[in-house]
Scaffold this motif. Structure first.
Motif, PDB file in Angstrom:
ATOM      1  N   ASN A 163      -5.727   1.706 -13.488  1.00 18.16           N
ATOM      2  CA  ASN A 163      -4.242   1.350 -12.832  1.00 18.16           C
ATOM      3  C   ASN A 163      -3.796   2.311 -11.867  1.00 18.16           C
ATOM      4  O   ASN A 163      -4.977   3.248 -11.082  1.00 18.16           O
ATOM      5  N   ILE A 164      -2.692   1.297 -10.492  1.00 16.64           N
ATOM      6  CA  ILE A 164      -2.792   1.601  -9.170  1.00 16.64           C
ATOM      7  C   ILE A 164      -1.273   1.271  -9.190  1.00 16.64           C
ATOM      8  O   ILE A 164      -1.079   0.424  -9.419  1.00 16.64           O
ATOM      9  N   SER A 165      -0.934   2.997  -8.448  1.00 17.95           N
ATOM     10  CA  SER A 165       0.046   3.392  -8.343  1.00 17.95           C
ATOM     11  C   SER A 165       0.689   3.026  -6.668  1.00 17.95           C
ATOM     12  O   SER A 165       0.412   3.970  -6.547  1.00 17.95           O
ATOM     13  N   VAL A 166       1.495   2.449  -6.714  1.00 22.51           N
ATOM     14  CA  VAL A 166       1.815   2.483  -4.701  1.00 22.51           C
ATOM     15  C   VAL A 166       3.576   3.336  -5.193  1.00 22.51           C
ATOM     16  O   VAL A 166       4.770   2.841  -5.290  1.00 22.51           O
ATOM     17  N   ASN A 167       2.948   4.328  -3.975  1.00 24.13           N
ATOM     18  CA  ASN A 167       3.874   5.370  -4.347  1.00 24.13           C
ATOM     19  C   ASN A 167       5.170   5.445  -2.646  1.00 24.13           C
ATOM     20  O   ASN A 167       6.041   5.970  -2.975  1.00 24.13           O
ATOM     21  N   ASP A 168       4.402   4.313  -1.371  1.00 20.18           N
ATOM     22  CA  ASP A 168       5.027   4.977  -0.359  1.00 20.18           C
ATOM     23  C   ASP A 168       3.929   3.498   0.116  1.00 20.18           C
ATOM     24  O   ASP A 168       3.290   3.558   0.172  1.00 20.18           O
ATOM     25  N   ILE A 169       5.048   3.494   1.491  1.00 17.94           N
ATOM     26  CA  ILE A 169       4.797   2.711   2.499  1.00 17.94           C
ATOM     27  C   ILE A 169       5.008   3.215   3.636  1.00 17.94           C
ATOM     28  O   ILE A 169       5.816   3.444   3.882  1.00 17.94           O
ATOM     29  N   HIS A 170       3.637   3.365   4.717  1.00 15.39           N
ATOM     30  CA  HIS A 170       3.319   4.515   6.176  1.00 15.39           C
ATOM     31  C   HIS A 170       4.013   2.922   6.654  1.00 15.39           C
ATOM     32  O   HIS A 170       3.121   1.849   7.042  1.00 15.39           O
ATOM     33  N   LEU A 171       4.986   3.361   7.765  1.00 17.20           N
ATOM     34  CA  LEU A 171       5.740   2.713   8.619  1.00 17.20           C
ATOM     35  C   LEU A 171       5.255   3.338   9.974  1.00 17.20           C
ATOM     36  O   LEU A 171       4.422   4.738  10.024  1.00 17.20           O
ATOM     37  N   PRO A 172       4.449   2.602  10.873  1.00 14.88           N
ATOM     38  CA  PRO A 172       3.653   2.878  12.323  1.00 14.88           C
ATOM     39  C   PRO A 172       4.551   3.773  12.376  1.00 14.88           C
ATOM     40  O   PRO A 172       4.422   4.910  13.703  1.00 14.88           O
ATOM     41  N   SER A 173       6.002   3.321  12.980  1.00 15.02           N
ATOM     42  CA  SER A 173       7.183   4.634  13.587  1.00 15.02           C
ATOM     43  C   SER A 173       7.158   5.765  13.274  1.00 15.02           C
ATOM     44  O   SER A 173       7.080   6.585  13.982  1.00 15.02           O
TER      45      SER A 173
END
Length: 175
Positions: A146-156
């Protein structure tokens, strides 16, 4: 996924090292009991749940597009633990929870994805790599990941940490 009804029963089981859970799955912890992986006339091989956690964590991080593992709080505590001399600096199990039985394992992953990556394709790749790695190395059947995506990392976000005063946002916007 846990079969125990209370947290006190879970901690008692992990501290005592008993395998009273039978063929069912039991939650992993810091002092997890070893699980049967192979039983032959020449001897028995057991694998600790923490080993399965490490394998799964490393396999998940191998996939391009996975920026980090764990939720915000666990990543913050992990960063603090790494700075403590003599502390457990390893973060290979951060964001990874496993339940290991005698022949099967179930794995939960919390990940942070790089911006621009297809989350669906990334999850498929992570799932496939984790299953292949755990099954190849341990011989346990992985019944679910089971995979939970908690955040997205922005290059900025990386650029803002260094900061060059008030002019940095304007110049990065033009580039």
């Amino acid at each position: 996924m846990a079969q125990s009804s209370g947290t006190s029963a879970q901690s008692t089981e992990t501290q005592s090292g008993s395998t009273t859970g039978g063929k069912g799955l039991s939650p992993s912890g810091s002092a997890t009991p070893a699980r049967l992986a192979d039983d032959t006339s020449q001897g028995k091989t057991t694998i600790a749940a923490s080993v399965v956690q490490k394998i799964a964590g490393i396999a998940a991080r191998e996939i391009s597009g996975v920026h980090a593992m764990g939720g915000g709080v666990s990543r913050a505590f992990g960063a603090i633990r790494e700075r403590i001399p003599g502390g457990s600096g390893t973060t290979t199990t951060q964001g990874v929870t496993v339940e290991v039985g005698e022949k099967q394992a179930a794995i939960d992953l919390d990940i942070v994805v790089e911006y621009g990556a297809s989350i669906v394709e990334l999850a498929r790749a992570v799932r496939r790599n984790v299953i292949n790695g755990v099954e190849r190395m341990t011989g346990l059947e992985v019944i679910e990941v089971n995979i939970s995506v908690n955040d997205i990392h922005l290059p900025s976000e990386d650029d803002e940490d260094g900061g060059n005063g008030g002019s940095a946002p304007a110049s990065s916007r033009v580039e």
